[in-house]
Design a protein around this motif. Structure first.
Motif, PDB file in Angstrom:
ATOM      1  N   ALA A  80       0.836  -1.206   0.000  1.00  0.00           N
ATOM      2  CA  ALA A  80       0.000   0.000   0.000  1.00  0.00           C
ATOM      3  C   ALA A  80       0.868   1.252   0.000  1.00  0.00           C
ATOM      4  O   ALA A  80       0.620   2.201  -0.761  1.00  0.00           O
ATOM      5  CB  ALA A  80      -0.930  -0.010   1.203  1.00  0.00           C
ATOM      6  N   LEU A  81       1.896   1.274   0.852  1.00  0.00           N
ATOM      7  CA  LEU A  81       2.806   2.409   0.880  1.00  0.00           C
ATOM      8  C   LEU A  81       3.556   2.531  -0.443  1.00  0.00           C
ATOM      9  O   LEU A  81       3.731   3.644  -0.975  1.00  0.00           O
ATOM     10  CB  LEU A  81       3.801   2.252   2.029  1.00  0.00           C
ATOM     11  CG  LEU A  81       4.879   3.338   2.140  1.00  0.00           C
ATOM     12  CD1 LEU A  81       4.255   4.710   2.339  1.00  0.00           C
ATOM     13  CD2 LEU A  81       5.845   3.008   3.283  1.00  0.00           C
ATOM     14  N   GLN A  90       1.255   4.117  -2.989  1.00  0.00           N
ATOM     15  CA  GLN A  90       1.077   5.551  -2.740  1.00  0.00           C
ATOM     16  C   GLN A  90       2.300   6.340  -3.204  1.00  0.00           C
ATOM     17  O   GLN A  90       2.174   7.382  -3.855  1.00  0.00           O
ATOM     18  CB  GLN A  90       0.859   5.793  -1.244  1.00  0.00           C
ATOM     19  CG  GLN A  90      -0.440   5.249  -0.691  1.00  0.00           C
ATOM     20  CD  GLN A  90      -0.508   5.477   0.816  1.00  0.00           C
ATOM     21  OE1 GLN A  90      -0.797   6.574   1.284  1.00  0.00           O
ATOM     22  NE2 GLN A  90      -0.214   4.426   1.584  1.00  0.00           N
ATOM     23  N   LEU A 120       0.327  10.670   2.345  1.00  0.00           N
ATOM     24  CA  LEU A 120       0.738   9.287   2.564  1.00  0.00           C
ATOM     25  C   LEU A 120       0.238   8.772   3.905  1.00  0.00           C
ATOM     26  O   LEU A 120       0.310   9.464   4.919  1.00  0.00           O
ATOM     27  CB  LEU A 120       2.262   9.171   2.507  1.00  0.00           C
ATOM     28  CG  LEU A 120       2.934   9.548   1.185  1.00  0.00           C
ATOM     29  CD1 LEU A 120       4.440   9.352   1.289  1.00  0.00           C
ATOM     30  CD2 LEU A 120       2.375   8.728   0.038  1.00  0.00           C
ATOM     31  N   ASP A 121      -0.276   7.566   3.888  1.00  0.00           N
ATOM     32  CA  ASP A 121      -0.666   6.864   5.108  1.00  0.00           C
ATOM     33  C   ASP A 121       0.437   5.870   5.422  1.00  0.00           C
ATOM     34  O   ASP A 121       0.609   4.872   4.715  1.00  0.00           O
ATOM     35  CB  ASP A 121      -2.009   6.149   4.899  1.00  0.00           C
ATOM     36  CG  ASP A 121      -2.532   5.497   6.171  1.00  0.00           C
ATOM     37  OD1 ASP A 121      -1.758   5.406   7.150  1.00  0.00           O
ATOM     38  OD2 ASP A 121      -3.706   5.079   6.188  1.00  0.00           O
ATOM     39  N   TRP A 122       1.195   6.117   6.497  1.00  0.00           N
ATOM     40  CA  TRP A 122       2.359   5.297   6.816  1.00  0.00           C
ATOM     41  C   TRP A 122       2.008   4.058   7.625  1.00  0.00           C
ATOM     42  O   TRP A 122       2.865   3.199   7.834  1.00  0.00           O
ATOM     43  CB  TRP A 122       3.391   6.127   7.578  1.00  0.00           C
ATOM     44  CG  TRP A 122       3.936   7.248   6.759  1.00  0.00           C
ATOM     45  CD1 TRP A 122       3.462   8.520   6.687  1.00  0.00           C
ATOM     46  CD2 TRP A 122       5.058   7.192   5.861  1.00  0.00           C
ATOM     47  NE1 TRP A 122       4.206   9.267   5.808  1.00  0.00           N
ATOM     48  CE2 TRP A 122       5.204   8.483   5.290  1.00  0.00           C
ATOM     49  CE3 TRP A 122       5.956   6.191   5.495  1.00  0.00           C
ATOM     50  CZ2 TRP A 122       6.196   8.788   4.375  1.00  0.00           C
ATOM     51  CZ3 TRP A 122       6.949   6.490   4.588  1.00  0.00           C
ATOM     52  CH2 TRP A 122       7.063   7.777   4.032  1.00  0.00           C
ATOM     53  N   ALA A 126      -3.421   1.625   5.767  1.00  0.00           N
ATOM     54  CA  ALA A 126      -3.162   1.952   4.360  1.00  0.00           C
ATOM     55  C   ALA A 126      -3.598   0.804   3.452  1.00  0.00           C
ATOM     56  O   ALA A 126      -4.213   1.027   2.396  1.00  0.00           O
ATOM     57  CB  ALA A 126      -1.682   2.259   4.158  1.00  0.00           C
ATOM     58  N   SER A 127      -3.293  -0.421   3.865  1.00  0.00           N
ATOM     59  CA  SER A 127      -3.680  -1.574   3.056  1.00  0.00           C
ATOM     60  C   SER A 127      -5.199  -1.711   2.993  1.00  0.00           C
ATOM     61  O   SER A 127      -5.771  -1.963   1.922  1.00  0.00           O
ATOM     62  CB  SER A 127      -3.065  -2.853   3.629  1.00  0.00           C
ATOM     63  OG  SER A 127      -1.659  -2.801   3.591  1.00  0.00           O
ATOM     64  N   ARG A 173      -7.513   0.640   3.383  1.00  0.00           N
ATOM     65  CA  ARG A 173      -8.096   1.703   2.566  1.00  0.00           C
ATOM     66  C   ARG A 173      -7.818   1.481   1.083  1.00  0.00           C
ATOM     67  O   ARG A 173      -8.681   1.736   0.237  1.00  0.00           O
ATOM     68  CB  ARG A 173      -7.536   3.059   3.008  1.00  0.00           C
ATOM     69  CG  ARG A 173      -8.040   3.509   4.378  1.00  0.00           C
ATOM     70  CD  ARG A 173      -7.321   4.751   4.847  1.00  0.00           C
ATOM     71  NE  ARG A 173      -7.805   5.169   6.164  1.00  0.00           N
ATOM     72  CZ  ARG A 173      -7.222   6.108   6.904  1.00  0.00           C
ATOM     73  NH1 ARG A 173      -6.122   6.723   6.456  1.00  0.00           N
ATOM     74  NH2 ARG A 173      -7.726   6.427   8.082  1.00  0.00           N
ATOM     75  N   ARG A 184      -1.309   2.349  -7.452  1.00  0.00           N
ATOM     76  CA  ARG A 184      -2.094   1.934  -6.299  1.00  0.00           C
ATOM     77  C   ARG A 184      -2.963   0.717  -6.616  1.00  0.00           C
ATOM     78  O   ARG A 184      -3.178  -0.146  -5.763  1.00  0.00           O
ATOM     79  CB  ARG A 184      -2.954   3.098  -5.793  1.00  0.00           C
ATOM     80  CG  ARG A 184      -2.192   4.082  -4.912  1.00  0.00           C
ATOM     81  CD  ARG A 184      -2.987   5.333  -4.668  1.00  0.00           C
ATOM     82  NE  ARG A 184      -3.050   6.156  -5.874  1.00  0.00           N
ATOM     83  CZ  ARG A 184      -3.874   7.196  -6.028  1.00  0.00           C
ATOM     84  NH1 ARG A 184      -4.715   7.506  -5.061  1.00  0.00           N
ATOM     85  NH2 ARG A 184      -3.857   7.900  -7.139  1.00  0.00           N
TER      86      ARG A 184
END
Length: 462
Positions: A95-96, A99, A236-238, A243-244, A246, A401
């Motif tokens: 996910a990261l 992004q 960014l969602d760390w 994150a995964s 979403r 993504r």
């Protein structure tokens, strides 16, 4: 991007129309892309990266299987552990990676990742060398650490190698480019596994080769044209878990993407089970040496490469799932044929293992190799259009993504498969019995692919 093709992008549940296609134009001469700077450096970088990954992993697995362990259950458990550790970073950090790739110049990320590869393979080769000195715990720990490092390398490179294609290629060239990337990846796997089977006992040679390839890969990455961010900047969602979640939620509600990702996940789950089963199968059932295990993995790799090219010819440049269901049904039949061929195998005399020449001289070797090749060819025909589908169903600023969401689901499925296989082999399930499990999984994948085919009722010719 110049050159247009009518395809449909789906975002937030609504359709985004992307104009025009040169109808009837097909990219049969996919090799022509290798003459262009917009494709050749990327192809070279991913080719060398896949070669290095598999040269090291195969060298490590063969070293452990033939030099450290002497029990089918231990060998199967170790192979499953390697497979599980390799996919874990994909599950946590894809996910990261997606992004970053959609908000940063993709080429810049590739260069950083390839620089890190040099350090990673150095750590792994130290582990291999220590193993040749008679140590056990430290070598295995360093080699497994390198496997995790290579997994991080692939986690951040994986979304980019597909997502960058719609940004650098003409729209009608995306399927050809995807097929070339897949074919190149599996040809590099072929070379990596074959070379590993030859040199895995010589730690210095493994170290010299892997380090050299890592350096050349970095130099090739520096020639890739820029691929700057196309859409608005992202926050960014760390947190890897949120994150995964979403990322998957933002992708999987789209029916076509949901079905495509599920089908791809089943393919890689099937592949992970086969890769785990092959080394113990070769050693304990086919009673053959490590070079034959390398040959078997190589045949599988070249088969997927052939399938990647064949499906591009059949689809004539169109992105479609029409051949995926029948391809994976044929794959199931080929797995059963492989199982039958192995059952008829005549083992080597007690205390001996067949070399490559002795192996191919056996009458049963032809059906074994041909059925294995068929498994891989039909597998390549099944999965390549699905990857092209991922990168052309959404707008270009969302491709990384989307591929990352696919990687999260794939790695989760492969992790479950690795853990399940480790548990089954610890409970006494043999590599032969795993082939029957694989055949059943193929039928499930065919059902998902057929649903995808029926769902493609829009402008895409599914």
């Amino acid at each position: 991007m110049v050159g247009a093709s009518p395809r449909v992008g789906y975002t937030a549940g609504h359709v985004v129309t992307i104009e025009g296609r040169a109808h009837g134009k097909c990219m049969l001469n996919a090799l022509g892309l290798l003459k262009q700077r917009r494709f050749l450096p990327l192809f070279t970088t991913q080719f060398l990266g896949a070669f290095n990954d598999n040269l090291f992993k195969t060298s490590m697995i063969l070293f452990a299987t033939y030099q450290i362990f002497n029990d089918e259950r231990q060998e199967g458990f170790f192979n499953a552990l390697v497979a599980g550790l390799f996919v874990l970073p994909f599950f946590l950090f894809s996910a990261l990676a997606g992004q970053l790739a959609d908000t940063t110049d993709k080429t810049r990320i590739i260069r950083v990742v390839k620089l890190a590869e040099i350090v990673i393979v150095l750590v792994g080769c130290i582990g291999l060398w220590l193993g040749t000195q008679g140590a056990v715990v430290a070598p295995l720990a360093l080699m497994l650490l390198a496997v995790i490092g290579l997994a991080f390398h692939s986690t951040f490179f994986g979304p980019i190698k597909y997502a960058i294609l719609p940004q650098h290629l003409e729209d009608e060239d995306v399927l050809a480019g995807t097929g070339m990337v897949e074919a190149g990846t599996y040809l590099s796997i072929l070379l990596g596994t074959i070379v590993a089977g030859i040199i895995y006992q010589d730690a210095r040679l493994v170290a010299a080769l892997t380090l050299s390839v890592a350096v050349i890969g970095y130099l090739a990455a520096r020639q890739i044209p820029p691929a700057p961010r196309l859409g608005p900047p992202l926050k960014l969602d760390w947190n890897p878990f949120t994150a995964s979640w979403r990322l998957i939620a933002a992708t999987m509600h789209i029916r076509r993407l949901f079905l495509a990702i599920c089908a791809i996940s089943f393919f890689w789950t099937i592949g992970s089970v086969l890769i785990i089963a092959f080394p113990p199968l070769v050693k304990n059932v086919l009673t053959a040496q490590a070079t034959v295990a390398s040959l078997v993995l190589g045949v599988f790799s070249i088969g997927v490469a052939i399938g990647s090219v064949v499906i591009n010819l059949l689809l004539r440049g169109n992105i479609s799932a029409r051949y995926s269901p029948i391809s994976v049904v044929a794959m199931a039949g080929a797995v059963i044929a492989l199982w039958l061929s192995v059952r008829l195998w005549t083992p080597a005399p007690a205390g001996r293992l067949y070399g490559v020449l002795e192996f191919v001289a056996q009458p049963q070797s032809v059906p074994v190799i041909l059925s294995l090749l068929a498994v891989a060819i039909f597998g390549g025909m099944f999965v390549v259009p699905l990857y092209a589908f991922l990168t052309t169903t959404v707008t270009k600023d969302q491709t990384a993504r989307t591929v990352a969401a696919n990687n999260v689901v794939n790695s989760g499925a492969m992790t479950i498969a690795s853990v399940s296989v480790a548990a089954m082999m610890a409970a006494g399930v043999t590599a032969m019995q795993l082939l029957i499990v694989v055949a059943g999984m193929c039928l499930v994948a065919a059902w998902i692919a057929q649903r995808l085919h029926r769902a493609c009722d829009g402008p895409l010719p599914c």
